[in-house]
Design a protein around this motif. Structure first.
Motif, PDB file in Angstrom:
ATOM      1  N   ASN A  88      45.539  34.693  34.710  1.00 27.64           N
ATOM      2  CA  ASN A  88      44.900  35.151  35.957  1.00 27.64           C
ATOM      3  C   ASN A  88      43.407  34.842  35.958  1.00 27.64           C
ATOM      4  O   ASN A  88      42.825  34.492  36.993  1.00 27.64           O
ATOM      5  CB  ASN A  88      45.130  36.643  36.156  1.00 27.64           C
ATOM      6  CG  ASN A  88      46.559  36.955  36.534  1.00 27.64           C
ATOM      7  OD1 ASN A  88      47.270  36.091  37.060  1.00 27.64           O
ATOM      8  ND2 ASN A  88      47.003  38.171  36.278  1.00 27.64           N
ATOM      9  N   LYS A  89      42.779  34.955  34.792  1.00 28.78           N
ATOM     10  CA  LYS A  89      41.361  34.589  34.677  1.00 28.78           C
ATOM     11  C   LYS A  89      41.179  33.096  34.942  1.00 28.78           C
ATOM     12  O   LYS A  89      40.231  32.674  35.611  1.00 28.78           O
ATOM     13  CB  LYS A  89      40.837  34.938  33.287  1.00 28.78           C
ATOM     14  CG  LYS A  89      40.667  36.436  33.029  1.00 28.78           C
ATOM     15  CD  LYS A  89      40.149  36.669  31.613  1.00 28.78           C
ATOM     16  CE  LYS A  89      39.962  38.168  31.345  1.00 28.78           C
ATOM     17  NZ  LYS A  89      39.466  38.412  29.972  1.00 28.78           N
ATOM     18  N   ARG A  91      43.123  31.195  36.779  1.00 30.25           N
ATOM     19  CA  ARG A  91      43.317  30.971  38.216  1.00 30.25           C
ATOM     20  C   ARG A  91      42.060  31.332  38.998  1.00 30.25           C
ATOM     21  O   ARG A  91      41.697  30.647  39.964  1.00 30.25           O
ATOM     22  CB  ARG A  91      44.504  31.790  38.715  1.00 30.25           C
ATOM     23  CG  ARG A  91      45.856  31.252  38.301  1.00 30.25           C
ATOM     24  CD  ARG A  91      46.971  31.960  39.065  1.00 30.25           C
ATOM     25  NE  ARG A  91      48.255  31.369  38.755  1.00 30.25           N
ATOM     26  CZ  ARG A  91      49.058  31.781  37.772  1.00 30.25           C
ATOM     27  NH1 ARG A  91      48.677  32.801  37.008  1.00 30.25           N
ATOM     28  NH2 ARG A  91      50.211  31.184  37.564  1.00 30.25           N
ATOM     29  N   GLU A  92      41.406  32.393  38.598  1.00 32.58           N
ATOM     30  CA  GLU A  92      40.203  32.818  39.296  1.00 32.58           C
ATOM     31  C   GLU A  92      39.086  31.786  39.119  1.00 32.58           C
ATOM     32  O   GLU A  92      38.336  31.504  40.065  1.00 32.58           O
ATOM     33  CB  GLU A  92      39.748  34.183  38.766  1.00 32.58           C
ATOM     34  CG  GLU A  92      38.584  34.797  39.519  1.00 32.58           C
ATOM     35  CD  GLU A  92      38.875  35.051  40.994  1.00 32.58           C
ATOM     36  OE1 GLU A  92      37.914  35.029  41.779  1.00 32.58           O
ATOM     37  OE2 GLU A  92      40.059  35.258  41.344  1.00 32.58           O
ATOM     38  N   LYS A  95      39.801  29.008  41.446  1.00 33.36           N
ATOM     39  CA  LYS A  95      39.505  29.414  42.818  1.00 33.36           C
ATOM     40  C   LYS A  95      38.004  29.384  43.099  1.00 33.36           C
ATOM     41  O   LYS A  95      37.562  29.000  44.186  1.00 33.36           O
ATOM     42  CB  LYS A  95      40.058  30.823  43.068  1.00 33.36           C
ATOM     43  CG  LYS A  95      40.015  31.261  44.530  1.00 33.36           C
ATOM     44  CD  LYS A  95      40.545  32.678  44.695  1.00 33.36           C
ATOM     45  CE  LYS A  95      41.998  32.769  44.290  1.00 33.36           C
ATOM     46  NZ  LYS A  95      42.542  34.143  44.526  1.00 33.36           N
ATOM     47  N   LYS A  96      37.203  29.761  42.119  1.00 33.94           N
ATOM     48  CA  LYS A  96      35.749  29.789  42.277  1.00 33.94           C
ATOM     49  C   LYS A  96      35.121  28.403  42.149  1.00 33.94           C
ATOM     50  O   LYS A  96      33.922  28.237  42.402  1.00 33.94           O
ATOM     51  CB  LYS A  96      35.129  30.727  41.239  1.00 33.94           C
ATOM     52  CG  LYS A  96      35.422  32.193  41.484  1.00 33.94           C
ATOM     53  CD  LYS A  96      35.112  33.040  40.263  1.00 33.94           C
ATOM     54  CE  LYS A  96      33.646  32.983  39.896  1.00 33.94           C
ATOM     55  NZ  LYS A  96      33.347  33.857  38.730  1.00 33.94           N
TER      56      LYS A  96
END
Length: 996
Positions: A88-89, A91-92, A95-96
């Motif tokens: 999840n980190k 993926r973030e 995204k950023k």
């Protein structure tokens, strides 16, 4: 103050003035080979896992840090292996915009050996994963930084995927120097035309994919080796960085520069990875706040940040139209090394990879069109890695690839079997069979009727064959003395994209319908059919081929070089070579029959013997078509390079040799550092420069052509090899390699490969046409698959006749199943299901517009090749009118002919542009009650066949509706309507008031 010092200062001041406002984009990366010196799994466990973990930790510490990642194969393995908290980190960070995907294919694929179908599948496999896991519908930057030369396929295919930019590295080093000097390290690359002649903005790395030595932590030149660098250390490092950028800026058109920071498995060790980011940040801060570099900006960035900045500069760029083969570097100082050996290294692995990909394509199409399912083969894509299909990995790594490919091959056969089981509905045969019988299902996965020779290996010569209509099939056999069995030859024309059944009955004695023996022609040296006549010399080599137009003289030889200076990558014999001295003619046998005419030649090697056997062979099969089959069986040993030479006085002059990358034909010219001389006689061998050997060798994933005047001699392989020009009117095919030595490019050992290889070429002598060449190349690679039925209830298949089951009851299934469309010049590259949508990838083989209408299908608007992005509009770049050419090898690698398009628009649901490669969404046409069945398909139903299977299993209930069925349904509905009307009328009549 010396004049020299003053001159240097003036140059630096001028460079500074020219580069005012210089902006440096540092792009961190890690180059992670999916197998090379260690296996794919081993590299992941020992290096890649920690690299990705470290990247997540380091980028979370500072949002200004960036990183690009290329190999989706490792990403998939890591995402499957990590806790959700870590993924999840990641993926973030994606995204950023701190992590950017570049390349995006499953691997960073080789460009020399794969054909265009294989390249697309590998990229698509990676993109499919990125879309599923990260909703990335388009990767903007191609990333081919460790590929051993670049194909003209690349800009053509990459632009169709929606890439806007491309980063490459390994080009001829002399060419790199030329581009640096002319400021042309970025250009607009126009390669294979796949419909719009799209161009791709291409950036050549100034030096390599490592940073300059002074920025590396493990280099003696490193400027921040100290645990706690002083201000002077940082200042000195900043100055060196600035001066490096001044030097680099001369190679590019704008004031934007990109320096990629990384290397093989960089950022594996966390303390070092952290130190790298922190030291670079210290240098950046010094340059920003010291006041010494007011017109210089440096930052961490992604590739698209850099390229978007370049685009905004509105600079104009030159055009490049060729490819980058062969790749040439230097070794032992300044000696040129041509990377052309890997075109053939480990040919058995290359053969297996190609066979697996063709099998996977067949499975993809069958699963999508018959069962409405997507089929993905990850290992087939993994094997296109630039140290896999090239044969340049360690022996145990090559073995690991073979094991993975075996898994994918078995799985693809399973998938085809499942599709066939779904297709073969129950339907009693309308013809009688001789009991007991075996069932052979032939699968033609190409979307046009294919005429071919099918060879069945049988333990008995007394076999009777019937086709899917119950008609007898003429067959002939040749006894195989070594195998103690029989090769039964049949010639069939198989319908486009079909499963057809062949019924085989084995008899104990000869019968009137049984296979007949070929007639052995004693003392004959000629084979012929209605298209060709081929003559052999007294040693069994081809000496002439006569067509309907002319007789062409040939000299065929098996040639040998001792690999004194060669290695896995390099072809550099260092000696003039000679005909194989211990190759002794053994036999020439010619068989004549009504099905085909066959010639088989055998030679024995008397010194370099092999454990299993010591025989070389060639077999030619003529079967009444414009093409004929030419097979070879050879091995290599004793530090030898084994080649086949073909010479002919009939070869034309000027542009006479062309190679195919599978997308188009490219001109090749013969070059040497010395003036070109004829080397055919011993007296001229003194002019041979062994260091230049390999300079004129090229890969042939699509085949090659030799201009013979009015006609061309063309050979189409089933997998790519290296083919080179020795001298005028002579070529040689590098067929096998056994190498004692390492070539000092990283592998660390030679290549101990004595594998016996059976080669299969389709050969033509006919006028040269790009369209017909492409079609013949596709025919050569598309195998007719033999699926033997083992069980009558489950329809499970086996691979050979010996293990097939003998059935003692009537055949209870349809005997022919067609499930696609038929178009002889629009090739169905793939059919897949994505997000519930059926997608066809189609290639117009013609240099003219073609209207496309698919019966029973609606066709949607174009998408990118992977099928995801629908509305992408490619960017345009400003051209400066300059066309780049490599000074040392002018006018080579260019398109064979100009694109002259027939602009007449045709009718159709879609119009395919000349040579267009397009992905189109298609959907079935439904009526209210089910699928319409066209008039052209009604006959197929009457002949015990089903056509155009439903995409979704829920629709299968409606399959097979014909117009008669619809008439019955409408009659029933009409009858119910009349009955209701009469009932209503009766009721109203009773309620009427008759008193009036």
């Amino acid at each position: 103050m010396s004049i020299l010092w003053l001159y240097k200062m003036i140059i630096l001041i001028l460079l500074h003035t020219l580069c005012e406002g210089l902006e440096l984009f540092i792009v961190p990366h890690s180059h992670c080979d999916p197998g090379w010196l260690e296996t794919f799994e081993s590299y992941y466990q020992t290096k890649v896992k920690s690299i990705l973990n470290n990247v997540v930790t380091l980028l979370e510490e500072d949002e200004n840090r960036k990183f690009v990642w290329s190999e989706t194969s490792y990403l998939k393995m890591w995402m499957d292996d990590q806790h959700a908290n870590i993924t999840n980190k990641f993926r973030e960070l994606v995204k950023k915009g701190q992590i950017e995907f570049v390349g995006g294919g499953y691997v960073q694929g080789d460009e020399a050996n794969p054909d265009f179908d294989m390249v697309i599948r590998q990229i698509e496999t990676g993109h499919q994963y990125l879309y599923k896991e990260f909703a990335v519908d388009r990767v903007r930057t191609g990333w081919q930084i460790d590929i051993f030369g670049h194909s003209a396929l690349t800009p053509g295919i990459f632009s169709r995927f929606g890439y806007e930019y491309l980063v490459i590295n390994r080009i001829n080093e002399a060419f790199r120097s030329q581009l640096r000097g002319s400021g042309d390290m970025e250009f607009i690359w126009k390669g294979v035309n796949f419909g719009s002649n799209e161009a791709l903005f291409t950036h050549v790395l100034y030096d390599y994919y490592y940073p300059p030595a002074f920025l590396q932590t493990n280099s003696a030149e490193a400027c921040f080796l100290n645990a706690k660098p002083t201000q002077d250390d940082i200042k000195a490092c900043a100055e060196r960085l600035y001066n490096t950028c001044l030097e680099w800026s001369g190679g590019y058109k704008t004031d934007k520069l990109m320096m990629i920071y990384g290397g093989d498995f960089f950022f594996n060790y966390f303390p070092e990875a952290k130190l790298i980011f922190e030291r670079l940040e210290q240098v950046m801060d010094w340059m920003k706040y010291s006041g010494l570099y007011p017109d210089f900006d440096v930052k961490f960035a992604t590739t698209t940040e850099y390229f978007d900045a370049v685009r905004k500069s509105n600079a104009k760029f030159p055009i490049y139209k060729s490819d980058f083969f062969p790749y040439q570097s230097y070794r032992f100082g300044s000696r040129p090394a041509f990377w052309t050996g890997f075109y053939t290294t480990r040919p058995a692995l290359k053969q297996l990879i190609n066979k697996t990909h063709r099998l996977v394509r067949a499975a993809e199409i069958a699963k999508a069109l018959i069962q409405g399912e997507t089929y993905i083969a990850y290992n087939a894509s993994l094997a296109l890695h630039h140290d896999a299909i090239t044969g340049t990995s360690k022996p145990w790594v090559a073995k690991d690839y073979k094991w993975r490919l075996k898994y994918d091959s078995d799985d693809a056969y399973r998938a085809i079997n499942e599709a066939m089981q779904s297709a073969f509905t129950k339907k009693k045969a309308s013809f009688a069979l001789t009991l007991p019988y075996k069932v052979l299902v032939l699968y033609n996965s190409i979307n046009w009727d294919k005429t071919d020779i099918i060879i069945i290996e049988s333990d008995t010569q007394f076999i009777e064959l019937k086709n899917w209509k119950g008609e007898n099939i003429e067959s002939q056999y040749i006894a195989n003395e070594e195998k103690n069995n029989y090769s039964v030859y049949i010639k069939l024309t198989l319908p486009s994209m079909s499963f057809v059944t062949i019924f085989v009955t084995e008899h104990s004695n000869s019968c009137s319908l049984c296979s007949q023996p070929f007639a052995l022609r004693e003392n004959s040296t000629i084979i012929f059919d209605n298209h060709h006549s081929i003559e052999f010399d007294s040693n069994g080599f081809v000496q002439s081929i006569q067509t309907l137009h002319k007789k062409y003289e040939f000299i065929q030889e098996f040639w040998l070089y001792y690999a004194d200076r060669a290695g896995a990558y390099i072809f550099e014999p260092g000696n003039p070579g000679n005909k194989i001295p211990d190759l002794v003619f053994h036999s020439l046998k010619i068989w004549k029959g009504s099905v085909a005419m066959v010639a088989e030649v055998k030679w024995k090697r008397t010194i370099e013997k092999r454990d299993i056997h010591d025989t070389y062979y060639q077999k030619l099969i003529l079967f009444g078509e414009k093409s004929f089959i030419w097979k070879y069986g050879i091995y290599a040993s004793g530090n030898q390079e084994i080649l086949m030479r073909i010479k002919s006085k009939d070869i034309g002059v000027g542009d006479w040799f062309y190679t195919s990358n599978s997308g188009d034909l490219r001109k090749r010219k013969c070059y040497d550092s010395k003036e070109f001389t004829d080397r055919s006689t011993p007296k001229n061998l003194k002019t041979l420069n062994p260091d230049e050997k390999g300079e004129n060798m090229y890969p042939i994933p699509g085949g090659f052509a030799i201009n013979m005047g009015a006609e061309s001699f063309k050979m189409f392989p089933q997998f790519s090899l290296g083919v080179g020009m020795v001298y005028q009117k002579s070529i040689e095919i590098l067929m096998h390699r056994h190498l004692y030595l390492d070539d000092n490019f990283g592998l660390g050992e030679g290549v101990d490969d004595k594998t016996y290889i059976d080669y299969h070429f389709l050969v033509e002598l006919s006028p040269l046409s790009q369209t017909e060449f492409k079609k013949s190349s596709l025919n050569a690679k598309t195998e007719i698959y033999q699926l033997w039925i083992q069980d009558l209830e489950s329809l499970e298949i086996v691979s050979d006749m010996k293990n097939a089951f003998n059935f003692n009851k009537d055949w209870e299934y349809i005997s022919k199943y067609e499930f696609g469309f038929n178009d002889p010049y629009i090739y169905l590259s793939s059919a897949v299901i994505k997000e519930g949508q059926l997608l066809f990838r189609l290639w117009n083989l013609k240099n003219s517009y073609q209207g496309l209408s698919l019966e029973n299908f609606n066709i949607g608007r174009r998408r990118l090749l992977d099928g995801y992005c629908k509305d992408f509009i490619p960017a345009t770049w400003r051209e400066n009118g300059k066309v780049i050419d490599f000074n040392n090898k002018k006018n080579t690698g260019l398109l064979l002919d100009k694109d002259i398009w027939d602009a007449d628009m045709l009718k159709g649901d879609q119009i395919l542009r000349p040579y267009e490669l397009a992905t189109l969404p298609v959907s079935r046409v439904k009526s209210y009650f089910g699928f319409f069945v066209s008039d052209s398909n009604k006959q197929s139903f009457l002949e015990n066949s089903a056509t155009l299977a439903d995409v979704n299993s829920k629709d299968r209930a409606w399959k097979g509706y014909d117009y008669f069925s619809l008439i019955i349904i409408f009659t029933i509905i009409g009858g119910v309507g009349i009955a209701l009307y009469m009932k209503f009328k009766t009721k109203t009549d009773k309620d009427k008031d008759y008193s009036s």
